[in-house]
Design an enzyme around this catalytic site. Structure first.
Site, PDB file in Angstrom:
ATOM      1  CG  ASP A 191      -9.464   2.514  -0.238  1.00  0.00           C
ATOM      2  OD1 ASP A 191      -9.056   1.353  -0.434  1.00  0.00           O
ATOM      3  OD2 ASP A 191      -8.804   3.369   0.380  1.00  0.00           O
ATOM      4  CG  ASP A 244      -2.150   0.767   1.153  1.00  0.00           C
ATOM      5  OD1 ASP A 244      -2.293   1.538   0.191  1.00  0.00           O
ATOM      6  OD2 ASP A 244      -3.011   0.646   2.057  1.00  0.00           O
TER       7      ASP A 244
HETATM    8  C1  DGJ Z   1      -5.798   1.981   1.917  1.00  0.00           C
HETATM    9  C2  DGJ Z   1      -6.188   0.723   1.203  1.00  0.00           C
HETATM   10  O1  DGJ Z   1      -6.691   1.005  -0.061  1.00  0.00           O
HETATM   11  C3  DGJ Z   1      -7.193  -0.034   2.048  1.00  0.00           C
HETATM   12  O2  DGJ Z   1      -7.652  -1.155   1.360  1.00  0.00           O
HETATM   13  C4  DGJ Z   1      -6.536  -0.401   3.347  1.00  0.00           C
HETATM   14  O3  DGJ Z   1      -5.488  -1.305   3.112  1.00  0.00           O
HETATM   15  C5  DGJ Z   1      -6.027   0.842   4.042  1.00  0.00           C
HETATM   16  N1  DGJ Z   1      -5.227   1.650   3.201  1.00  0.00           N
HETATM   17  C6  DGJ Z   1      -5.247   0.475   5.283  1.00  0.00           C
HETATM   18  O4  DGJ Z   1      -4.685   1.548   5.899  1.00  0.00           O
END
Ligand code: DGJ
Length: 729
Positions: free
Chosen positions: A548, A478
């Site tokens: 997300d 990430d």
């Molecule tokens: C952003 C990601 O897109 C989410 O799926 C998740 O992993 C969060 N960060 C965690 O902080």
């Protein structure tokens, strides 16, 4: 595919199965001009299109109007400062502070296959699938050599371009702009298509009229970004999914970019793409070279469908690598939307037990398992397992998950450092910051200065050490903030302008090391959802978290925009709980499954808590995934209808390579009174084959389904999705 140099006419011609690309060398000074890119032609006598017979003529015939020549000639690789006032591709600054450079053809080589790009991801191919033209040009005054690379593919209508700059003088100079590709064309009254977005709203298709002046999309956020995408298409006005001419560029790079089109005073259009020049300044020492990233060029005379087919084919066959390149991915369940930071070993095992009994194959532990991280305001950089949350440690948890017959995956955000972390307390200078100025926080975190070798090594050992400690088969990588306060405590003053690009090179180096040491690992890239969904990252990970926003209806537009360029096998897509955590919408569980089926497919919910009727549907969805995933991953994708345009329903289709089966997905957003059924026309089938609609006695010819259409009955209710499977009989 072929690349030919016609010596008498001084013409280069590159051919892919359906397209041709033609350039010419003119005048005594060997200017390299762009002549043609479009539908395949056998004739190459089109150099008259460079207008060297029209006033102001070439400099050898009329040097008095050299400036006018510079400002009108269709340059293959335009340079700055000498009279071409259109936006250039290359700009330098000498030690004396002067700008201005030129490119004169010197020599060329035609190579089998495709050389790799040092330190950068790039498409690849062998001698049967592609060949490469290397054109060398020089600016003697600046002591600079420029190499232009063009690769033509045999199995898809793609030409890739990249550029290498060499300092062959005795003094350093600074590169202040190095774009990777340019198309100098006559304006055909184009529209411009780009992908625009925001967090949780990535890659929405935007189309607008191209007007005079410069129009661009760009990012100087340090990543390819949620906001704009490193993609640009110029399309003729009549372009639809199936018709019209499309010129598209996509950047194989994950950092700052600019993609632009400039309509000039004479109705010429210059389309170009490369690293964003903002805050870019690369010092090139004598004998050194700079490799600019690759641009993928696609021309289609079959509308957007033709463009999409070429991109998908290229990325499936000549970009994505590794064990999972063409393998079904395990169905995962991720605990992010299930628990956020609030979990323990027991909680995760409870989810895993229930999930495995329903057929889910992998548990992914997301953010919050390390250091003191119980919210997003601390501990990035402290990659030590939090044994208060995970008593018995990571190995115990992974072993228990494995005992259930499930794989285990883990989340990292390796590029970051929290101000509240042990790492920051011991190495405050490891964060990107302007010395002496308090750096801007975002999600209460800073970005690590990856231009420093010791930082890269530290990060690598943290990630690799965790992976070596247990049977971890998947990593979600990430990146949750964009770069600001560009400054490195270590880079010298005259190299601070290299930080953005060095950062991206280091991310590539890290992922390269990781995928080499752990060749069986399934890597999924992510950046606050889909802010780094680009071909550069696809070179390292076969899938990327798309957004997300997991709401099935929001996903229609996001996935449509993403699939305009990228294969469905790359799009991370999960079924989540309702009301949806991003938009609060309630959609049928079935619809969430069908929409996620168009991507990698997985779950992102607390399976021990969701309604029983939803849970009971999971085994059916798991079976659906196993039944159709080969087709979804390998098949050809066609857009049938777009909810973002018609505001009623969405429809896409996947057809197997042998045209023996097809899967149609139809999603009705809001139901309307007094509608019975809708006629849709399919694509990509064999007109002579007969297709049966699974689960019915209905059988139709491919011809009828494509040219006349089929009826899809109107579902009762909102947000309803249907899958229609057709197979040839
Ligand atoms: C952003 C990601 O897109 C989410 O799926 C998740 O992993 C969060 N960060 C965690 O902080």
């Amino acid at each position: 595919m072929s690349i030919t140099y016609f010596e008498n006419e001084r013409i280069f011609k590159l051919d892919t199965p359906n397209t041709s690309y033609i350039m010419g060398i003119v005048d005594e000074e060997n200017f390299l001009g762009h002549v043609y890119y479009g539908k395949r032609m056998e004739d190459y006598h089109v150099d008259y299109l460079m207008r060297t017979q029209e006033p102001p003529f070439v400099p050898s015939k009329n040097n008095r109007e050299r400036c006018s020549f510079y400002d009108t000639f269709p340059f293959e690789y335009p340079t700055a400062g000498l009279g071409d006032y259109r936006e250039s591709c290359l700009s330098i600054r000498t030690e004396g502070g002067h700008c201005g450079c030129s490119f004169s053809y010197v020599s060329h080589r035609i190579l089998e296959g495709k050389p790799s790009l040092t330190g950068l991801p790039a498409t690849f191919g062998d001698k049967d699938s592609c060949m490469t033209l290397e054109i060398t040009g020089e600016d003697k005054h600046a002591g600079m050599r420029v190499k232009l690379y063009y690769t033509a593919f045999s199995d898809t209508d793609v030409i890739t371009r990249s550029v290498k700059i060499e300092n062959m003088g005795e003094k350093p100079f600074y590169l202040t702009k190095v774009f990777s590709a340019c198309l100098d064309m006559d304006n055909q009254d184009f529209d411009m298509i780009s992908l625009h977005g925001s967090w949780a709203r990535e890659r929405h298709i935007q189309r607008k009229t191209l007007g005079y002046g410069i129009q661009n999309v760009s990012s100087f956020r340090g990543e390819s970004s949620h906001q704009d995408h490193p993609f640009l298409a110029l399309v003729t006005k009549n372009t639809t999914q199936e018709t019209g001419e499309v010129y598209a560029m996509n950047f194989v790079y994950s950092g700052n970019f600019r993609a632009q089109a400039e309509v000039s005073q004479f109705d010429g259009v210059r389309m170009s793409m490369g690293i964003h020049p903002e805050n870019f300044c690369w010092k090139l020492m004598p004998g050194e070279e700079f490799q600019a990233p690759e641009v993928v060029l696609v021309y289609s005379d079959k509308g957007l469908d033709g463009m999409t087919t070429s991109f998908h084919h290229l990325y499936k066959n000549h970009l994505i690598r590794g064990e999972y390149k063409d393998k079904k991915r395990p169905i995962l369940i991720n605990n992010w939307e299930a628990t956020y930071f609030d979990f323990t070993t027991e909680k995760l095992l409870a989810i895993a037990r229930e999930a495995s009994s329903l057929g889910i194959e992998m548990l992914v532990m997301d953010d919050g398992w390390f250091g003191k991280r119980s919210s997003d305001n601390c501990a990035l950089g402290d990659w030590v397992v939090n044994e208060e949350k995970l008593p018995g440690g990571l190995k115990y948890l992974v072993d228990e998950v494995n005992k259930l017959g499930m794989k285990f995956g883990i989340w990292f955000e390796p590029e970051m450092i929290s101000p509240d972390s042990d790492l920051y307390r011991s190495h405050p200078d490891w964060a990107i910051a302007i010395p002496g100025r308090v750096a801007t926080e975002s999600r209460q975190q800073y970005v690590l200065d990856l231009s420093r070798k010791e930082v890269v090594d530290y990060v690598y050992e943290c990630v690799a050490g965790i992976l070596r400690s247990a049977n971890i088969e998947y990593v979600k990588w990430d990146m949750n903030r964009q770069l600001t306060d560009l400054g490195s405590y270590e880079l010298p003053e005259d190299r601070q302008g290299e930080l953005y690009h060095r950062y991206v090179l280091a991310v590539y180096e890290l992922q390269d090391r990781l995928t080499k040491e752990f060749p069986h690992l399934l890597l999924e890239n992510c950046s606050g959802g889909g802010a780094r969904f680009d071909p550069g990252m696809l070179y390292f990970s076969p899938q990327i978290w798309c957004s997300d926003d997991t709401d099935a209806i929001e996903r229609l537009e996001i996935q449509e925009g993403t699939a305009l360029i990228y294969p469905l096998s790359t799009m991370g897509a999960h079924v989540s709980d309702c009301p949806n955590h991003t938009v609060g919408r309630v959609t049928p569980f079935e619809t969430r499954g069908i929409v996620a089926l168009a991507g990698t497919f997985g779950y992102e919910l607390d399976v021990t808590k969701i309604p029983k009727e939803d849970r009971d549907m999971i085994p059916e969805q798991v079976a659906m995934y196993h039944k159709y995933n080969d087709l979804v991953r390998r098949g050809d994708y066609y857009r049938i209808a777009s909810y973002s345009q018609n505001h009623k329903f969405d429809c896409w289709e996947i057809v197997s390579e042998d045209k023996g089966e097809a899967l149609v997905t139809f999603v009705q957003v809001l139901n309307r009174a007094n509608f019975k059924s809708r006629r849709i026309r399919l694509k990509g089938l064999d007109p002579r084959k007969q297709y049966r609609v699974e689960g019915t006695e209905e059988c139709y010819s491919g011809e009828a389904l494509m040219y006349a259409g089929m009826h899809i009955s109107n579902p009762w209710g909102d947000f309803k999705a249907q899958l229609i499977h057709l197979y040839s009989v």
